[in-house]
Write a protein that holds these residues in place. Structure first.
Motif, short mmCIF file in Angstrom:
data_model
loop_
_atom_site.label_atom_id
_atom_site.label_comp_id
_atom_site.label_asym_id
_atom_site.label_seq_id
_atom_site.Cartn_x
_atom_site.Cartn_y
_atom_site.Cartn_z
N THR A 189 0.78 -1.21 0.09
CA THR A 189 0.20 -0.15 0.14
C THR A 189 0.85 1.29 -0.03
OG1 THR A 189 -0.06 0.17 2.47
CG2 THR A 189 -1.66 -1.13 1.38
N ILE A 190 0.57 2.31 -0.63
CA ILE A 190 1.43 3.47 -0.85
C ILE A 190 0.50 4.60 -0.97
CG2 ILE A 190 1.37 3.49 -3.31
CD1 ILE A 190 4.07 4.30 -2.97
N LYS A 191 1.07 5.80 -0.03
CA LYS A 191 0.31 7.06 -0.26
C LYS A 191 1.62 8.02 -0.78
CE LYS A 191 -2.46 6.76 4.07
NZ LYS A 191 -2.63 7.23 5.19
N VAL A 192 1.18 8.63 -2.07
CA VAL A 192 2.09 9.55 -2.66
C VAL A 192 1.75 10.95 -2.33
CG1 VAL A 192 3.07 9.87 -4.83
CG2 VAL A 192 2.48 7.62 -4.51
N ASN A 193 2.52 11.77 -1.76
CA ASN A 193 2.34 13.00 -1.47
C ASN A 193 2.78 13.88 -2.61
OD1 ASN A 193 1.30 12.58 1.09
ND2 ASN A 193 3.47 12.16 1.83
N THR A 194 1.96 14.55 -3.35
CA THR A 194 2.49 15.15 -4.80
C THR A 194 2.46 16.69 -4.39
OG1 THR A 194 0.08 15.01 -5.54
CG2 THR A 194 1.50 13.43 -6.02
N LYS A 195 3.10 17.32 -5.24
CA LYS A 195 3.29 18.73 -5.16
C LYS A 195 2.16 19.34 -6.07
CE LYS A 195 8.33 18.13 -4.78
NZ LYS A 195 9.41 18.39 -5.82
N ARG A 196 1.20 20.08 -5.40
CA ARG A 196 0.28 20.63 -6.43
C ARG A 196 -0.07 22.05 -5.97
NH1 ARG A 196 -2.91 16.68 -8.95
NH2 ARG A 196 -3.36 18.36 -10.22
N LEU A 197 -0.82 22.95 -6.89
CA LEU A 197 -1.03 24.10 -6.62
C LEU A 197 -1.53 24.75 -5.36
CD1 LEU A 197 -1.09 27.15 -7.90
CD2 LEU A 197 -3.40 26.59 -8.76
N ASN A 198 -2.51 23.74 -4.78
CA ASN A 198 -3.07 24.27 -3.51
C ASN A 198 -2.34 23.56 -2.34
OD1 ASN A 198 -5.16 26.00 -4.64
ND2 ASN A 198 -6.36 24.27 -5.33
N GLY A 199 -1.14 22.90 -2.62
CA GLY A 199 -0.34 22.33 -1.37
C GLY A 199 -0.20 21.04 -1.71
N THR A 200 0.32 20.21 -0.70
CA THR A 200 0.51 18.61 -0.93
C THR A 200 -0.71 17.98 -1.01
OG1 THR A 200 2.31 19.00 0.57
CG2 THR A 200 1.49 16.68 0.01
N GLU A 201 -1.03 17.14 -2.09
CA GLU A 201 -2.18 16.36 -2.30
C GLU A 201 -1.70 14.93 -2.20
OE1 GLU A 201 -4.99 15.49 -6.14
OE2 GLU A 201 -4.88 17.66 -5.48
N THR A 202 -2.46 14.07 -1.47
CA THR A 202 -2.11 12.70 -1.36
C THR A 202 -2.79 11.62 -2.20
OG1 THR A 202 -1.30 13.18 0.96
CG2 THR A 202 -1.75 10.74 0.20
N LEU A 203 -1.77 10.99 -2.84
CA LEU A 203 -2.63 9.84 -3.87
C LEU A 203 -2.58 8.34 -3.17
CD1 LEU A 203 -1.78 11.10 -7.44
CD2 LEU A 203 -3.67 11.79 -6.13
N GLN A 204 -3.49 7.63 -3.19
CA GLN A 204 -3.39 6.40 -2.45
C GLN A 204 -3.70 5.19 -3.53
OE1 GLN A 204 -5.11 5.77 1.72
NE2 GLN A 204 -5.88 7.89 1.37
N PHE A 205 -2.96 4.07 -3.55
CA PHE A 205 -3.24 3.18 -4.30
C PHE A 205 -2.57 1.66 -3.78
CE2 PHE A 205 0.26 5.20 -6.31
CZ PHE A 205 1.22 4.51 -6.48
N SER A 206 -2.57 0.39 -4.09
CA SER A 206 -1.99 -0.68 -3.85
C SER A 206 -1.85 -1.77 -4.84
CB SER A 206 -2.84 -1.32 -2.62
OG SER A 206 -4.29 -1.60 -3.25
N GLY A 207 -1.11 -2.32 -4.70
CA GLY A 207 -0.61 -3.51 -5.87
C GLY A 207 0.25 -4.70 -5.42
N THR A 208 0.52 -5.29 -6.11
CA THR A 208 1.42 -6.73 -5.85
C THR A 208 2.91 -6.42 -6.36
OG1 THR A 208 0.51 -7.71 -7.63
CG2 THR A 208 -0.89 -8.18 -5.51
#
Length: 890
Positions: free
Chosen positions: A858-877
């Motif tokens: 499982t992973i949370k990716v903290n991305t750099k966006r105009l309105n600040g940090t935006e977190t994306l979540q996804f999972s895999g094998t």
């Protein structure tokens, strides 16, 4: 084993029953709100649910509209139910939830409530029992339009209808702020308040072309002509509020109609006109309704006049009579909407609706008078009778409009004929502002004419009253008339003024016999004269020519002077002229120009202003321009050189027996032009290349259009829209109109807001300093990043130099991550916050290489966006194996 299977079967059955119970209850609902104070609002959620359903909602989650993006449901606020009413209709329960919320500032906020699910068997919603029930409302907080209260819906959204008979309904909406309401039909909403794909308007649910379903956008009355199939139908009504042409809020009501087979026909109600009532007056009307089946009828009334006012109206259902005596508190520009609903007592009761607009009009002004005085007429009226209900701000915004015509018209307004119609021949000649501003002087009138007036009150929200009664007076020249207040010589001590006046030719000398003499008064500035400076010699007869006086040893350089004159007859004051002031010339420097203002207050009309200028090193004044207003800009000058000015005015009373033209001079004054005007802002565009991490700013050169002295540009940047723009570069070539944003200096991010300003050349300012004028910002353009982050699904940590590390594919705009990798038994084997990961396959606790096989992450990716940090979540094998395998992305 048998007990275990029975237990599993029972658990599955209970789960199924629980799901069924929770999915069969929402019939209708809406969200309304009230402004409390500041940015705080009270929100009221009202839902109508199936009473027999096992599902119940003591609490409801909602989105206020200002949460962070992607806020999980378990972090949303919940409102507790504070009222249950099971008496609305058969198998219908009304639930009310109330809560307070304070927003951080202005903005548009959508309040959303989602609840699974709708009740089963709704004809025009496919698989309605599986559809999310969603309602929403919008709060707009704006300094332009002020705070807002939503519309209030007074008629319940659960209704019955008969097949083959018209169904008519009105939500009986009332707006406590008096805003304009517009109605429309919209789709019912589902998950995320997106229109349900399986919803159809009731008339589209059938293949019949004779069936219609419409809403009146102004009254909100819905007509279904006619239902063809029995069953339940859901529709949604959007009600938007407009104030001064601006949208200030909206609500969406989801409602349910149950169509059954019956022989009943709906009743009829006779149409009613719209009405206007003057505040303080008694008003009544009686509604007439009939039924084609001779059923008994019950009439109900809904609307603001009955409940949401200080002095409510009454409605007597037994005789269908409406009565109201509104007061000043009920005056407003918007009409009050009264909805009358008549319902029969058939097996399935049917209704009909009539809407009536009632406008409460401000009382007209009382006791207006017109008094002629010299060449003007003074108007007076009583302070408005509603003056004690206003706040100080509201009182200051009340205006009185003054209308005039020659001779009377005999205007008697009809119902709802507000203000002064054009056909009366009256034209507006002025207005006063403030509830206590009840005087007005009408000037420059023709002697011997009869002038008539009417006054109209204008409310702070734009409402207008009926016109006052007509009131008139005849203009007679029975007081002296000032004709000159001219500067002869400019000096702070030894200045000189010439003052003249015309005698009162229409004075009744039988009432005011001689001997006669004049008294001349003055005051500095524009105030009413109060100091006696001249008394003429006594004459047994009234002198028919103009009288003049030279006022010496007066400061004409730094201040203007006002004068008026009295005629004394046999020691009796016969009357005072209107004051006349000198023209006090005022100048202001500008870029290669000087702005001239010529304030004055005189009883005549100045039609021409002649501008005289003395150039640097010159000795004489020369005419350089004329104006028909008291403002003039002298251009084509040289900065930092002194120019001197004086003004000659040419005016007239446009009547006989008075000097014509009337000539007056201002004082002399000097000014030095400076460039204090910034250039116009550039027009900016941003060409963003998100993949290659570059932003190119491009703008126009203002010297090619709206400016002629731009020499440089400033480049401004802020990392997001909430931060203040900061200067990041200056370009000292006016022809260089591009800039490449240095993303490498800003953590390799192009997200942010950009603006450009233009700078003109260095100027010598009045304080002796050298400065540049800077333009306003160009349009501020905000650009966002386009983050990308993908992971492979296989690697082989066998130290062969190929795929030895688990790393992401090339990524961009990622600030950090939160990665956890599990083995097949759910135990953590690795975790990191480094976006590069670099996992070598070893267990982070034991340090041993992990065995071949599948791993879950499982992973949370903290991305750099105009309105600040935006977190994306996804999972895999991930497949870890000893060998060389090609990489492929998940």
């Amino acid at each position: 084993m048998k007990k275990l299977l029975n237990g599993i079967w029972l658990l599955a059955l209970l789960s199924l029953l629980s799901l069924e119970a929770s999915a069969t209850h929402n019939r209708a609902g809406e969200i309304t709100y009230e402004h409390v104070s500041g940015f705080t609002y009270r929100v009221i959620i009202t839902t109508y649910t199936k009473e027999s359903a096992l599902a119940d909602r003591p609490w409801l989650k909602l989105k206020w509209g200002d949460e962070a993006p992607n806020t999980p449901d378990n972090e949303l606020d919940s409102l507790q139910r504070d009222e249950i009413d099971p008496s609305i209709a058969f198998d219908v329960q009304r639930n009310t939830y109330t809560g307070l919320h304070t927003y951080s500032g202005p903005g548009a906020f959508t309040i959303v409530v989602e609840d699974p699910n709708r009740n089963d068997g709704v004809n025009n919603i496919i698989a309605s029992v599986d559809q999310i029930f969603c309602i929403s409302s919008m709060i707009i907080i704006s300094p332009l339009t002020g705070q807002n209260n939503s519309a209030v819906l007074l008629n319940d959204p659960i209704q019955d209808a008969c097949i083959y008979q018209p169904w008519i309904y009105n939500p009986a909406a009332y707006d406590p702020d008096g805003d304009l309401l517009l109605y429309s039909l919209v789709p019912c909403m589902g998950d995320d308040c997106i229109p349900l794909l399986g919803w159809d308007s009731p008339e589209l649910w059938t293949s019949e072309t004779t069936d219609t379903f419409t809403i009146d956008p102004e009254t909100g009355t819905i007509t279904w002509d006619t239902p063809l199939y029995s069953g339940e139908y859901n529709i949604a009504i959007k009600i938007e509020e407009y104030r001064g042409g601006f949208l200030v809020g909206s609500i969406i009501r989801d409602m349910q109609i149950t169509v059954v087979t019956c022989n009943n026909q709906p009743p009829n109600i006779n149409p009613l006109p719209d009405f206007c009532i003057e505040a303080g007056e008694y008003f009544e009307f009686q509604a007439i309704a009939t039924d084609p089946d001779d059923d008994n009828l019950i009439m109900e009334a809904f609307g603001g006049p009955l409940s949401n006012v200080v002095h409510p109206a009454t409605f007597q259902p037994n005789i269908r009579k409406f009565t109201w005596t509104p007061q000043c508190e009920e005056v407003r520009e918007a009409a009050y909407t009264l909805t009358l609903q008549v319902t029969d007592d058939g097996y399935i009761p049917l209704s009909n609706v009539e809407t009536v607009n009632i406008t409460v009009v401000a009382p007209r002004v009382e006791n207006p008078t017109a008094t002629a005085q010299g060449s003007s007429i003074s108007l007076n009226w009583d302070v408005h009778e509603c003056s004690d209900i206003f706040t100080p701000y509201q009182a200051s915004e009340i205006r009185y409009k003054i209308y005039r015509r020659n001779n009377t018209f005999g205007f008697n307004p009809s119902d709802c004929e507000l203000g002064v119609p054009e056909y009366t021949g009256y034209t507006q000649v002025g207005e006063t502002q403030g509830i206590n501003s009840t005087t007005f002087v009408d000037t420059n009138l023709q002697f011997g004419s009869v002038y008539c007036y009417m006054v109209v009150t204008c409310w702070f929200d734009g409402a207008i009253s009926y016109a006052s009664e007509e009131f008139c007076d005849t203009l007679r020249k029975d007081v002296p008339i000032m004709t000159k207040a001219s500067v002869d010589f400019t000096d702070p001590v030894n200045g000189q003024m010439s003052v003249c006046w015309s005698p009162p030719h229409d004075l009744d000398t039988l009432v005011f016999p001689g001997p006669f003499y004049y008294e001349l008064y003055t005051s500095p500035g524009f105030t009413e004269p109060s100091t006696l400076i001249y008394t003429s010699s006594v004459s047994p007869f009234l002198i028919w020519g103009d009288t003049c006086f030279v006022h010496e040893n007066v400061n004409t350089q730094d201040i203007g002077h006002s004068y008026h004159v009295k005629l004394i007859a046999n020691n009796v004051d016969t009357g005072t002229s209107r004051k006349a002031t000198s023209v006090f010339l005022q100048t202001a420097p500008a870029d290669n120009s000087v702005i001239l203002q010529m304030p004055h207050d005189v009883p005549w009309t100045n039609v021409t202003y002649e501008i005289y200028r003395r150039d640097p090193d010159a000795t004489d004044f020369v005419l350089v321009g004329t104006s028909n207003t008291s403002t003039y800009t002298d251009t084509a000058l040289v900065n930092n050189l002194e120019y001197c000015y004086k003004v000659r005015t040419v005016g007239s009373f446009f009547v006989d027996l008075i000097t014509d033209p009337i000539i007056n001079w201002s004082q002399e004054t000097c000014e030095t032009p400076y460039d204090l005007n910034p250039p116009c802002p550039p027009v900016l565009t941003v060409d963003d290349d998100c993949i290659n991490i570059t932003n190119e700013l491009v703008w126009n050169n203002p010297n090619n259009g709206c400016a002629d002295d731009v020499t440089a540009y400033n480049v401004y940047y802020a990392p997001n829209a909430s931060e203040e723009l900061q200067l990041i570069a200056t370009i000292n070539d006016p022809n260089d109109t591009t800039f490449i944003f240095p993303a490498e200096e800003y953590n390799f991010s192009i997200a942010g807001c950009y603006a450009i300003t233009a700078l003109d050349s260095l100027n010598l300012w009045p304080d002796g300093s050298l400065n540049r004028n800077e333009s306003d910002f160009s349009e501020i353009i905000c650009i966002d990043n386009c983050p990308e982050y993908f992971l492979p699904n296989i690697f082989s940590p066998n130290n062969d130099g190929v795929n030895d590390l688990f790393v992401p594919f090339p990524y961009r705009y990622v600030e950090s991550i939160d990665l956890i990798i599990f083995n097949r038994w759910g135990m953590e084997v690795f975790k990191t916050t480094d976006p590069d990961i670099n996992w070598d396959g070893k267990n982070f606790e034991s340090g041993n290489i992990s065995p071949d096989g599948a791993y879950y992450y499982t992973i949370k990716v903290n991305t750099k966006r105009l309105n600040g940090t935006e977190t994306l979540q996804f999972s895999g094998t991930i497949q870890l194996q000893d060998g060389k395998q090609p990489l492929s992305s998940e």
